[in-house]
Design an enzyme around this catalytic site. Sequence first.
Site, short mmCIF file in Angstrom:
data_model
loop_
_atom_site.label_atom_id
_atom_site.label_comp_id
_atom_site.label_asym_id
_atom_site.label_seq_id
_atom_site.Cartn_x
_atom_site.Cartn_y
_atom_site.Cartn_z
N HIS A 1 0.85 -1.20 0.00
CA HIS A 1 0.00 0.00 0.00
C HIS A 1 0.89 1.25 0.00
CE1 HIS A 1 -3.00 2.95 1.25
NE2 HIS A 1 -3.92 2.05 0.94
N ASP B 1 -11.59 2.75 -4.34
CA ASP B 1 -10.67 3.22 -3.31
C ASP B 1 -11.52 4.01 -2.31
OD1 ASP B 1 -8.41 3.76 -1.88
OD2 ASP B 1 -7.52 5.13 -3.32
#
Lengths: 254, 254
Positions: free
Chosen positions: A91, A214
């Site tokens: 990430h 997202d």
Amino acid sequence: PLPADEAVRLSRAANDAAAAAVTRHPTRFRALSTLPMSAPGHAAEELARAAARGHVGTMVYGRSGDRLLDDPAYDDLFAAAAELGQPVFIHPQIPSDALRDASYRGFDQLTDLGLATFGWGWHLDAATAALRLILRGTFDRHPALQIVLGHWGEMLLFWLDRADSLSRIAGLQRSVSDYVRTNFHITVSGMLNPALLQHALSVTTVDRLIFSTDYPFQHPTGEQISRFLDNFETEEDRRKFSSANAAALFGIEV
Amino acid sequence: PLPADEAVRLSRAANDAAAAAVTRHPTRFRALSTLPMSAPGHAAEELARAAARGHVGTMVYGRSGDRLLDDPAYDDLFAAAAELGQPVFIHPQIPSDALRDASYRGFDQLTDLGLATFGWGWHLDAATAALRLILRGTFDRHPALQIVLGHWGEMLLFWLDRADSLSRIAGLQRSVSDYVRTNFHITVSGMLNPALLQHALSVTTVDRLIFSTDYPFQHPTGEQISRFLDNFETEEDRRKFSSANAAALFGIEV
């Protein structure tokens, strides 16, 4: 980063909480584990414990404090992830202060921050972490290891012509782009841009691409998603991208 | 970087030598000027002097010592470049030592260097310099200014979905991608990859793309070049890419 013992304790608590949520809502959730990355000696152990509780992979940053993800201290973690079939999602993270000083400051505070994060820096940072992991020979030691990158593979997917020139000097068994094709899955993080899809398909295969939004930052509407799915050539490819690839990678029965 | 007075002296000498070579071989050469970037107060003056001697643009790095190209000290230079119609080519440069420490070290010496330069770091550095120039409002102040980027626009062309999110917070008049479409020309530096062409055409127009090799590092054969040119849809587009765009940008009669 957290002190080691606190990192271990909090990772366990987070993974137990997530496992409980998945147990309560098995048709809605799956969890990626949180690992005590500031206690590298305990990361593999917590990965295994969370996997045994049903976690389908893990999510890490490209750096914990001053320790980069390709630091040999994490090699046991990657060995365990490969052996347990737990994909590792890298990430994006805010770049180090040293990096921000060197590249991302000098504007007003908000522009400095945007440049260092969502507008640019996050993505360079995640891509550099992934590239360094390749150059470290991680996939020669652990050929079964699967990495997941968001945002269309960050910038790495777009720069393989150049990155490939590093394969030989780093003493790798294969080319950088070959590892990307075989050891990486790519999610789109809500960036529904057909040009990015087209480019991704020029460097990897449809089996490696995974739909994602997202939320709450990027959450395309159903109509936007449908229109984007029209860019796939076949119903089978659409199905792979929309669900089958993720189900296969994370071992989820749908 | 060079001491200011030495930079001024050497830039003049380099530009005079290049002008003499162009005068001797007017059908073969044109020159981009070298500027004393460590003496920002003298850069615009040398740009004008070289332009008067026939230089068709200038080539700079994204940083001189600790001073980034978007430093306000260079604003006079960009004003002069816009007014004189001198395009500014931003050439990749080895990242600063601070950046290398933060991102590009920890392998053997050769891999560290390749990662920091031709395999990855050069391109991030040039792209970041270009993006910072946009965020600094340079093209709002100097709308006629033209920038040239090599290597298919470094990574900037591939990350406009994200970089565009910075337009508003940086207080720009237009979007980042709009400046890229109107104030940037893109050369390919010998990277004859049809996928990169296709992506470039999704974010800018064929009028902005310029053929180049990267001699002696990348020098495709005539056959490779011909095959690449087949990717353009019309003879007119091929002509633009091969020569007409460069001729128009640099004011060269062919």
